[in-house]
Scaffold this active site. Sequence first.
Site, PDB file in Angstrom:
ATOM      1  N   CYS A   5       0.815  -1.210   0.000  1.00 22.30           N
ATOM      2  CA  CYS A   5       0.000   0.000   0.000  1.00 22.30           C
ATOM      3  C   CYS A   5       0.856   1.270   0.000  1.00 22.30           C
ATOM      4  O   CYS A   5       1.484   1.582  -1.001  1.00 22.30           O
ATOM      5  CB  CYS A   5      -0.987  -0.026   1.168  1.00 22.30           C
ATOM      6  SG  CYS A   5      -2.359   1.140   0.952  1.00 22.30           S
ATOM      7  N   HIS A  56      -3.967  -4.976   0.687  1.00 21.86           N
ATOM      8  CA  HIS A  56      -3.471  -5.490   1.967  1.00 21.86           C
ATOM      9  C   HIS A  56      -3.656  -7.005   2.036  1.00 21.86           C
ATOM     10  O   HIS A  56      -4.737  -7.488   2.396  1.00 21.86           O
ATOM     11  CB  HIS A  56      -4.206  -4.825   3.129  1.00 21.86           C
ATOM     12  CG  HIS A  56      -3.874  -3.377   3.312  1.00 21.86           C
ATOM     13  ND1 HIS A  56      -2.807  -2.961   4.075  1.00 21.86           N
ATOM     14  CD2 HIS A  56      -4.445  -2.259   2.804  1.00 21.86           C
ATOM     15  CE1 HIS A  56      -2.750  -1.631   4.047  1.00 21.86           C
ATOM     16  NE2 HIS A  56      -3.725  -1.192   3.276  1.00 21.86           N
ATOM     17  N   GLU A  90      -2.498  -8.911   4.208  1.00 32.41           N
ATOM     18  CA  GLU A  90      -2.452  -9.359   5.601  1.00 32.41           C
ATOM     19  C   GLU A  90      -3.822  -9.472   6.250  1.00 32.41           C
ATOM     20  O   GLU A  90      -3.973 -10.145   7.266  1.00 32.41           O
ATOM     21  CB  GLU A  90      -1.566  -8.420   6.438  1.00 32.41           C
ATOM     22  CG  GLU A  90      -2.082  -7.009   6.622  1.00 32.41           C
ATOM     23  CD  GLU A  90      -1.677  -6.041   5.530  1.00 32.41           C
ATOM     24  OE1 GLU A  90      -1.675  -4.819   5.775  1.00 32.41           O
ATOM     25  OE2 GLU A  90      -1.364  -6.499   4.402  1.00 32.41           O
TER      26      GLU A  90
END
Length: 509
Positions: free
Chosen positions: A79, A167, A169
């Site tokens: 990002c 993202h 994660e």
Amino acid sequence: MFSKVLIVDFGSQYTQLIARRVRELNIFCEIFPFNNLPKKIFSFEAIILSGSPFSVKSNDSPTFNFKKFYGKLPILAICYGAQYIAHNFGGIVSASNKREYGRALLSKINEKDPFFNSVKNKSQVWMSHSDTIQKLPKDFECIASTDDVEFAAFKSLKNILYGIQFHPEVFHSEDGRQIFYNFFIKILKFKQNWTSKSFINETVSNITSKIKSDKVILGLSGGVDSTVAAVLINKAIGENLNCIFVNNGLLRKNEYTSVLNYYKKIGLKVKGVDASDLFYKELKGVVDPEMKRKIIGKIFIDVFQNESKLICNANWLGQGTIYPDVIESISVKGPSATIKSHHNVGGIPSDMKLKIIEPLKMLFKDEVRKVGLNLKIDKNIINRHPFPGPGLAIRILGEVTKEKVELLQDVDDIFISELKRNNLYKKIWQAGAILLPVNTVGVMGDERTYESCVALRAVTSTDGMTADWVDLPYKILQKISNEIINKVKGVNRVVYDISSKPPATIEWE
């Protein structure tokens, strides 16, 4: 030796999640703020650049001299990190009319690139950015897009550097774990050897060589962290570990006696100190929650210090500090707001003159539990819900008295026992009862009552940073409520807390 990954934190709300995803691959990683990086960066074998609430176009945006490491260490930029790379290599980053927040679908994936091995086309990813990359720098190529963002993922043609504007994660990125696996295992060929067993072996060896024949003092709380820390240190130095278990009178029902007996049973040298009356005395008339915490912390240190003086030749203080405690005590950009003081971080009185040993300070809570199970610690201790350092004092809104504590202990015992009886306890991150500072009107038999109201709280979480309330079956809530009102004298009303974190916190104070 373990492969080590450096996560450069630019202030993203998801940075801890990045660390957790890497750790899930049995690869060791550490988080450092961009403005406080370790001196020996080249002791790490890869770098991850996190997201950020800032724009790379802002004058006060976080900076990082990644060009110093470009070509020497592999880089994964997420990002803001990806936009920062593009911006500083000569690409164009600007505010977009097509801002992306939430779910998006990957398209035009370069399936030949190992970065996207086993990642399907139209894979859902999580976006959270307003700026976007309009043009890639020279010697970079696009390897994935979304409907709104052309350069959703890119890579360097010269060195191992990948940038992604989503993202991986977060849970909502369907193939996020696969992407981390591809980067570290398929591309970098890292070994997945950072396990509970290897951690125990290395930690015990390090403690033995560091402590040698010195004595260590450790304060036990009955919780997971201090127990695992004690067993690890005990495994390394045996009789030279001296544990102190202080009863502050604010523990759960019968906990002081049962936990103390268990500690002795597993071979820890532990001394129990019942100081409950002193805590009650000092808490008399105190209603402010932060003041309660400070009073409890001070008394604990005073009691612990007095007991420590009786142990000759002790040079070390053992603590059950874990990684979130450490991370939350570091501000990425300027001082952060204090929501509540933390009982695990802040040091010890200087006159104690003890060096600190924190064997768990690099572990998340779930990792601590895995280590504990590997050490054969009782599952009832390992799977125990988190319990606040100040104990029931911050679950009693208003003044704390012995009578209120005993009432809440009985309520809590019924609540937790019923959760266990219905096989719900292990599915819940944390549960407890709160005594409210109000009386309510009720009817028992033919008489009017004016008694206490208690709130029940049960949440799910992975690390306590965010949490959602548990939708307990009405039948079970009904039974718990009936049990409490019928068996706990002084309570005539039970309510259930359905607030999430954020905006609420897990504890009420």
